[in-house]
Scaffold this active site. Structure first.
Site, PDB file in Angstrom:
ATOM      1  CB  CYS A 108      76.693 -50.966 -67.465  1.00  0.00           C
ATOM      2  SG  CYS A 108      74.576 -49.994 -68.000  1.00  0.00           S
ATOM      3  CG  HIS A 210      77.847 -50.830 -72.439  1.00  0.00           C
ATOM      4  ND1 HIS A 210      77.975 -51.542 -71.806  1.00  0.00           N
ATOM      5  CD2 HIS A 210      76.489 -50.109 -71.602  1.00  0.00           C
ATOM      6  CE1 HIS A 210      76.856 -51.936 -70.646  1.00  0.00           C
ATOM      7  NE2 HIS A 210      76.300 -51.090 -71.096  1.00  0.00           N
ATOM      8  CD  GLU A 212      80.859 -52.625 -72.748  1.00  0.00           C
ATOM      9  OE1 GLU A 212      79.901 -52.855 -73.013  1.00  0.00           O
ATOM     10  OE2 GLU A 212      81.564 -52.022 -72.147  1.00  0.00           O
TER      11      GLU A 212
END
Length: 236
Positions: A108, A210, A212
Site C-alpha cells: 500500500c 494488503h 497481510e
C-alpha cells in the site's frame, strides 16, 4: 542447534504527536507464519544504511499519505496523516535497499514509497480520476475488497499461483507514472495499477493491496513465504 531465522524489518508509523510508534499486528503475524523473525523499524533512524546491514528482508508497510511535494504532486483535501519524518526515513531506506540484493516488499503506502523513491508520481485521490465503480476503500477507516488481474508472466503470478485474485484494499491513492526499472504486474478492473515488480532487483515486489489482512488466503500468504525464502537464500 536451531537454524537462524531470517530477520525481516517492518517499517512503522511515526508518533504524530503521540508517544507511540505503531504498525498493524497482521504484518508481524504474516512474517512469523512464513518463518521469519520480524523486527519493527520506527522512523527517525539517522542511518538507514545501518539497518540494511542487519536485516535479511524488508517490508515497507502501509499507512498515511506521502507529502505531495515530494513527487511534484498537488495538495488534496483527502490527504491524511502526512509524516515528514517517516517520509524521509522510508524514501531513504527504499533507495538504499534497491541498490542491494535484500528482498523488499512494499505494501500500500510501501508501494507508493518505492514509486516516489525512484522518480514516479501518484494519483492524489482515485475517485476523482477513476470514479467509484470499484471501491478501493469503503472509508478512510474501513477497507474494501475487489478482484485484480495479474500478469501471467510475472513473479507475482508464479508466487501465488493464480492470475486473478480477490484482495483486501484500503487506499485512495495509486501510481500515476511508473518509474523506470519497474513493470506493472496487476491491475484492478477500473485500470488502477495494483502491483509492480522491479526489473533488475533479485526480489522487489510492490502491492497496492494488503495481503497481510487475508491471513486465511493461502495465495496471499505465499507472498510472505516467498519473501522469507528469498531472505533465507541470501543468508546462505
Amino acid at each position: 542447534m536451531k537454524s537462524k531465522l531470517p530477520l525481516i524489518g517492518i517499517t512503522t508509523a511515526g508518533q504524530l504527536g503521540t508517544s507511540l510508534f505503531c504498525v498493524r499486528g497482521e504484518y508481524v503475524d504474516a512474517v512469523r507464519l512464513a518463518g521469519g523473525l520480524p523486527i519493527l523499524l520506527p522512523p527517525g533512524e539517522p542511518d538507514p544504511g545501518a539497518i540494511l546491514e542487519r536485516v535479511d528482508g524488508l517490508i515497507l508497510s502501509g499507512g498515511g499519505d506521502i507529502e505531495p511535494t515530494l513527487y511534484n504532486g498537488s495538495s488534496h483535501p483527502t490527504v491524511y496523516n502526512v509524516d515528514q519524518q517517516r517520509d524521509r526515513f522510508e524514501l531513504a531506506l527504499a533507495k538504499l535497499v534497491l541498490a542491494t540484493d535484500i528482498p523488499v516488499l512494499g505494501i500500500c503506502r510501501g508501494l507508493e514509497v518505492l514509486v516516489v523513491a525512484t522518480g514516479g508520481n501518484l494519483v492524489p485521490h482515485l475517485p476523482d480520476e477513476f470514479g467509484e465503480a470499484i471501491a478501493h476503500r469503503s472509508h478512510q477507516s474501513r477497507h474494501s475488497e475487489h478482484t485484480v488481474k495479474i500478469c501471467p508472466q510475472s513473479r507475482l503470478a508464479s508466487t501465488i499461483g493464480i492470475t486473478e485474485a480477490h484482495i483486501v484494499s484500503w487506499h485512495h491513492q495509486a501510481v500515476r507514472t511508473v518509474p523506470a526499472g519497474w513493470r506493472v504486474t496487476a491491475k484492478a478492473g477500473d485500470g488502477v495499477i495494483e502491483a509492480l515488480e522491479h526489473e533488475t532487483h533479485p526480489w522487489a515486489i510492490a502491492l497496492q493491496w494488503h495481503p497481510e489482512m487475508a491471513p486465511h488466503d493461502p495465495h496471499q500468504q505465499r507472498i510472505f513465504q516467498s519473501l522469507v525464502e528469498a531472505a533465507r537464500d541470501r543468508m546462505i
